[in-house]
Design an enzyme around this catalytic site. Structure first.
Site, short mmCIF file in Angstrom:
data_model
loop_
_atom_site.label_atom_id
_atom_site.label_comp_id
_atom_site.label_asym_id
_atom_site.label_seq_id
_atom_site.Cartn_x
_atom_site.Cartn_y
_atom_site.Cartn_z
N CYS A 245 -13.14 2.76 -14.28
CA CYS A 245 -13.61 4.01 -13.87
C CYS A 245 -12.25 5.07 -14.17
O CYS A 245 -12.10 5.69 -13.05
CB CYS A 245 -14.37 4.13 -12.86
SG CYS A 245 -15.66 5.77 -12.57
N GLU B 104 0.89 -1.12 -0.08
CA GLU B 104 0.03 0.16 0.12
C GLU B 104 0.89 1.38 -0.24
O GLU B 104 0.59 2.30 -0.73
CB GLU B 104 -0.88 -0.11 1.12
CG GLU B 104 -2.15 -1.00 1.29
CD GLU B 104 -3.10 -0.68 0.08
OE1 GLU B 104 -3.38 0.51 -0.38
OE2 GLU B 104 -3.13 -1.93 -0.72
N CYS C 221 -17.53 3.23 -19.56
CA CYS C 221 -18.88 3.56 -19.85
C CYS C 221 -19.01 4.39 -21.10
O CYS C 221 -20.23 4.53 -21.39
CB CYS C 221 -19.45 4.09 -18.50
SG CYS C 221 -18.91 5.65 -18.21
#
Length: 371
Positions: free
Chosen positions: A193, A36, A200
């Site tokens: 995204c 991370e 999309c």
């Protein structure tokens, strides 16, 4: 709504989520933590190479805590944002001292450790301990902003608080689903995204959030989150000095809070902004330039007289996230080694350079200079 979102994302991940990344599938909080921190502000392709190296050299929190900071910085060289490496080392020592080498098991406790913010704490807690803890990195902010149509300033306290509330509401109800959901959310933001050309917008694949996404409904996918105009990065200039005596070079350890903080680098003159409209006369002889460095009060006339040769190298250009730097190298060979130097200066054998943390452009320059 939260349940629908999480389950749709989990179903999506089974077909389209990223697979085979070296840090995936771990429930070891140490392995999760390292990945991370490394993935913050560093491209996945770079971390793919460096994460396995780091884990081989420092396989446990105990190994990292007992390591010399120089060894940690050396392995971090080239990843940038070096305060992350210093905080990793400091945090590992705190975990050993305060928690007997065991990571705290809640996001709230993890967030109290050096270098671990709320989102990183949430990721560790979700992956390692299945806590229902939200994450909110840049990719997740974008996903949630689009899904709920949040148009506010992403840096404002009010908008960030709203996004945290949404992120918490979207969590799956089952704790056992937290690892797969958290990974799916990261993958979705990174690969579907995306800031530009989100899936999309294409007819090739159906986004699982498309029917309920507010940004898509309003035709504002490319406008959310709002993009700030970037200011032109200022350019600075400096002189750097490769000072050699036989097979040793003189390096300076940079101050912890400076750019490249804690790394070893070549001695340099102060960075000055390049202002095209101002034509300042600059000193060009090496003695005058050295007098602008940390060596100014350390060198005697005898030291300066020991310079055997000076060569002016090709300018090196380096781009940071918010500035550019033009470095003019000077290669200086000495007849005898300078002594009586300060504690921040060290003569280092060129064969041992890999043991030291160096800024990547300086490492590349030194490697090319030794050929």
């Amino acid at each position: 709504m939260g349940f629908h979102f999480s389950q749709a994302l989990i179903r999506w991940s089974k077909h389209y989520g990223r697979q085979g990344l070296p840090w995936q599938g771990h429930q070891d909080p140490y392995a999760v933590w390292i990945s991370e921190i490394m993935l913050q502000q560093t491209q996945v392709s770079t971390v793919m190479q460096r994460y396995p190296q780091f884990m081989r050299q420092f396989p446990t929190v105990k190994a990292l805590a007992s390591a010399d900071l120089d060894a940690v910085m050396a392995l971090w060289s080239g990843l940038g944002y070096y305060s992350r490496a210093r905080n990793l080392h400091r945090c590992s020592q705190e975990i050993m001292a305060k928690y007997a080498g065991q990571f705290p098991r809640t996001a709230k406790e993890l967030e109290q450790l050096p270098g671990i913010g709320r989102s990183t704490a949430g990721a560790i807690a979700a992956f390692a301990f299945e806590e229902r803890a939200p994450i909110l990195d840049a990719n997740v902010k974008r996903v949630i902003s689009r899904f709920f149509g949040v148009t506010g300033d992403q840096q404002s306290h009010e908008t960030v608080q709203l996004l945290w509330e949404h992120a918490t509401a979207l969590l799956p109800k089952s704790k056992s689903q937290m690892p797969i959901y958290t990974q799916a959310l990261m993958d979705f933001g990174a690969t579907w995204c995306t800031p530009k050309a989100a899936k999309c917008q294409s007819q090739d694949q159906m986004c699982p959030m498309k029917s309920e996404c507010k940004a898509h409904e309003l035709g504002q996918v490319d406008l959310i989150p709002a993009k700030k105009k970037k200011k032109e990065s200022p350019t600075f200039t400096t002189n750097i000095f490769l000072i050699r005596y036989q097979d040793e070079i003189l390096l300076e350890r940079r101050a912890p809070k400076a750019i490249w903080g804690g790394l070893y680098s070549l001695i340099e003159t102060p960075w000055e902004p390049i202002e095209p409209k101002i034509n300042r006369s600059k000193p060009s002889d090496v003695t005058s330039l050295l007098n602008q460095t940390v060596l100014s009060k350390l060198l005697s006339k005898s030291d300066l007289g020991s310079i055997a040769s000076v060569e002016k190298g090709h300018v090196i250009e380096h781009v940071f996230s918010h500035r550019r730097l033009r470095m003019q190298p000077w290669i200086i060979h000495l007849k005898r080694k300078w002594s009586h130097l300060s504690a921040t200066l060290d003569w280092i054998c060129t064969r041992r350079l890999k043991e030291y943390g160096l800024p990547q452009p300086i490492r590349v320059f030194l490697e090319s200079s030794s050929r």
